[in-house]
Enzyme design. Structure first.
Site, PDB file in Angstrom:
ATOM      1  N   HIS A  73      47.758  16.286  46.679  1.00 57.95           N
ATOM      2  CA  HIS A  73      48.000  16.276  48.143  1.00 57.95           C
ATOM      3  C   HIS A  73      47.938  17.639  48.304  1.00 57.95           C
ATOM      4  O   HIS A  73      48.704  18.370  47.850  1.00 57.95           O
ATOM      5  CB  HIS A  73      49.380  15.270  48.581  1.00 57.95           C
ATOM      6  CG  HIS A  73      49.365  15.187  50.018  1.00 57.95           C
ATOM      7  ND1 HIS A  73      49.806  15.946  50.781  1.00 57.95           N
ATOM      8  CD2 HIS A  73      49.032  13.972  50.683  1.00 57.95           C
ATOM      9  CE1 HIS A  73      49.782  15.567  52.156  1.00 57.95           C
ATOM     10  NE2 HIS A  73      49.530  14.132  52.085  1.00 57.95           N
ATOM     11  N   CYS A 120      51.212   9.212  49.393  1.00 61.48           N
ATOM     12  CA  CYS A 120      50.269   9.897  48.798  1.00 61.48           C
ATOM     13  C   CYS A 120      50.959  10.921  47.794  1.00 61.48           C
ATOM     14  O   CYS A 120      50.595  11.011  46.655  1.00 61.48           O
ATOM     15  CB  CYS A 120      49.496  10.803  50.102  1.00 61.48           C
ATOM     16  SG  CYS A 120      48.566   9.621  51.138  1.00 61.48           S
TER      17      CYS A 120
END
Length: 568
Positions: free
Chosen positions: A146, A92
């Site tokens: 993120h 991510c």
């Protein structure tokens, strides 16, 4: 519930106050691009940028026969769809920082979750920051950057966003024990269909994100400011927690295993990911599967695949509600819509159940662009482009408006969106760009929007000279770090200090070539004279990438091309 809405309301009040200020009050840097700015097909249009977590292209518009995704398919029917789009790292934070800055992981120097690129690598501009500096109100909902260290605990606010990003309050319960097991008790399971009314706060994060995004669309309609709205959805990221009614769409007897649910015989051990985060879920842990190569029981494999599909259909409903609201606000005729994911996810292929690899199942993502007047005819005011479609009752097939098979990369999103919006395209980065604030290591892919399917199908644009074709063929480049040559507890997500090997991988229309080489985390240098392992898959005969022919193929050309690509 009142407290849960307090912060968003405060943000909105602040936002409305800011809207009374001159437009340049929003900018964190230079004002709008001057006379040198280009003009794109979407010049002056808004941008709705939809990012999904862990979504591989299991969608009807990508040819999947099982999934129910009518709303995303409807978007594809009005869009340019890229069949071969790839993330730069299948995890991510590194992927998101890469495509939001337009820089590759070796330039952001983020391979894990624990550094902020502006401090750790360079003060690079981001895509939303660039739009903000060019007169756009930039807004973030859900998981875009993120969260945590990798975005400075602020989603890169105030650099990238005009107001503080919105995170759904239910997000904090994602990994709680909210999954009711067969014993009637609550567990922190991987497979987690739920009754939404029984959830903490009586909702789920993606539902809250959709509600907030729709709210912001209506606010922006009233202000008549150009906006860049990024909406990040959590599902189908694990845990596979979704409203239980979506299971009805996927009877378990219709769910098959992966076509290759085994570890390939010639797969180098360094290339395998042991899916540690899956093993730590209560329902998987109870199976007591041996580490690292033990297989999950077939029936549980089917349950995972069933729940992944159900989570995708749940996501499709959220996308449908959001796009229908774009219609309701009268914004479909002047808003570019981009839909993509940060990376894919393995559903049992190669015996793996995660991302964390260089295989197509982990790196390949959906990517589509809706540009009014370019990918579809101009929309008359008030006409509906995206009527909501119920996946439980809709019967029909939507095909992409246009489709390209060219190899493209998410690192190209920044220059592509800039060109589509009529902004000056950021310059290409020099070989050493750590001190360059604004540049991109991706290339705009707008020129692929008009290529004929015949040319696209070859992936080499009709090139006849073999050597020249080899050097010019489109390439998608990905990489993944490992702490050791054999699978261990931190193989999936090694911290920077523990990285000893980097797997550099290039994908063309014909092959995937990967080298696993020695890597020094102290100076971020890869040593291509110290090759630990290699992989070579020829796509025509091995589309699932199961037969590694690296050791019985002369690959000098591949090695030369990979090194040449890394230098540029």
């Amino acid at each position: 519930m009142a407290a849960a809405r307090l912060c968003p309301c405060l943000f909105l009040c602040l936002f409305l106050l800011l809207l009374r200020l001159p437009r340049d009050a929003f900018a964190a840097g230079p004002a709008a691009a001057g006379p040198g700015a280009g003009r794109g097909p979407g010049d002056g249009m808004n941008v709705l940028f939809i990012i999904v977590d862990d979504l591989r292209p299991v969608l009807g518009c990508y040819g999947d026969k099982l999934v129910k995704s009518p709303n995303i398919d409807q978007l594809a029917s009005q869009s340019m769809v890229f069949s071969n789009a790839y993330a730069q790292q299948a995890v991510c934070a590194p992927s998101r920082v890469s495509f939001l800055t337009g820089r590759r992981p070796d330039t952001t120097r983020l391979y894990d979750f624990y550094s902020y690129w502006r401090v750790h690598a360079g003060n690079y501009s981001t895509m939303p920051q660039y739009f903000k500096e060019n007169g756009y109100v930039t807004l973030s909902v859900g998981k875009v950057f993120h969260p945590g260290v990798s975005s400075n605990y602020s989603d890169d606010y105030p650099y990238s966003w005009s107001i503080p990003p919105f995170h759904p309050s239910a997000e904090k319960h994602e990994n709680d024990k909210t999954c009711r097991g067969k014993d009637g008790k609550l567990h922190a399971n991987l497979v987690c269909p739920v009754n939404v009314t029984e959830m903490p706060e009586g909702t789920l994060p993606d539902i809250q994100s959709t509600e907030e995004a729709i709210h912001l669309l209506n606010v922006m309609k009233s202000t008549r400011q150009k906006f860049f709205l990024a909406v990040g959805y959590h599902k189908p990221h694990i845990p596979l927690r979704y409203p239980q009614e979506f299971l009805k769409l996927y009877p378990l007897e219709n769910i098959t295993l992966a076509p290759d649910p085994w570890v390939p015989k010639k797969l180098p051990s360094v290339a395998y990911n042991p899916w540690m985060d899956i093993r730590q879920r209560d329902d998987v842990e109870a199976l007591n599967v041996s580490f690292p190569y033990g297989a999950l029981p077939d029936d549980f494999q089917r349950q995972i695949r069933q729940s992944y599909y159900a989570a995708v259909s749940y996501l499709d409903v959220q996308i449908g509600l959001l796009l229908s609201a774009l219609d309701d606000a009268g914004l479909s005729n002047n808003t570019i819509v981009v839909f993509t994911a940060d990376h894919g996810w393995s559903l049992g292929e190669h015996g793996e159940w995660a991302k964390y690899s260089n295989f197509d199942v982990a790196t390949r993502v959906p990517l589509m662009f809706y540009v009014p007047g370019m990918t579809t005819s101009p929309v008359s005011q008030g006409a509906r482009v995206f009527p909501y479609l119920d996946p439980f009752s809709y019967i029909g097939v939507s095909v992409p408006q246009g489709q390209s098979k060219q190899m493209v990369e998410l690192v190209s999103l920044f220059p592509t969106l800039a060109e589509l919006a009529g902004l000056q395209v950021p310059p290409a980065c020099p070989e050493m760009s750590f001190g360059v604030v604004l540049c991109t290591e991706g290339r705009s892919i707008v020129h692929y929007f008009n290529i004929s399917e015949g040319e696209v199908g070859e992936g080499k644009e009709g090139c006849a000279d073999t050597d020249r074709c080899f050097n010019e063929e489109p390439v998608a480049f990905s990489q993944y770090p490992r702490p050791a040559d054999t699978p261990q507890w931190n193989s999936d997500k090694p911290k920077l200090k523990d990285i000893r090997i980097m797997g550099y991988s290039m994908r063309t229309i014909d092959y995937r070539y990967t080298l696993w080489v020695q890597f020094d985390p102290n100076n971020f240098r890869a040593n291509f004279e110290d090759v630990h392992a290699g992989e070579l898959y020829m796509m025509e005969n091995d589309p699932n990438q199961d037969n590694n022919v690296y050791n019985n193929t002369s690959h000098g050309w591949f090695f030369k091309k990979l090194l040449g690509f890394l230098k540029h």
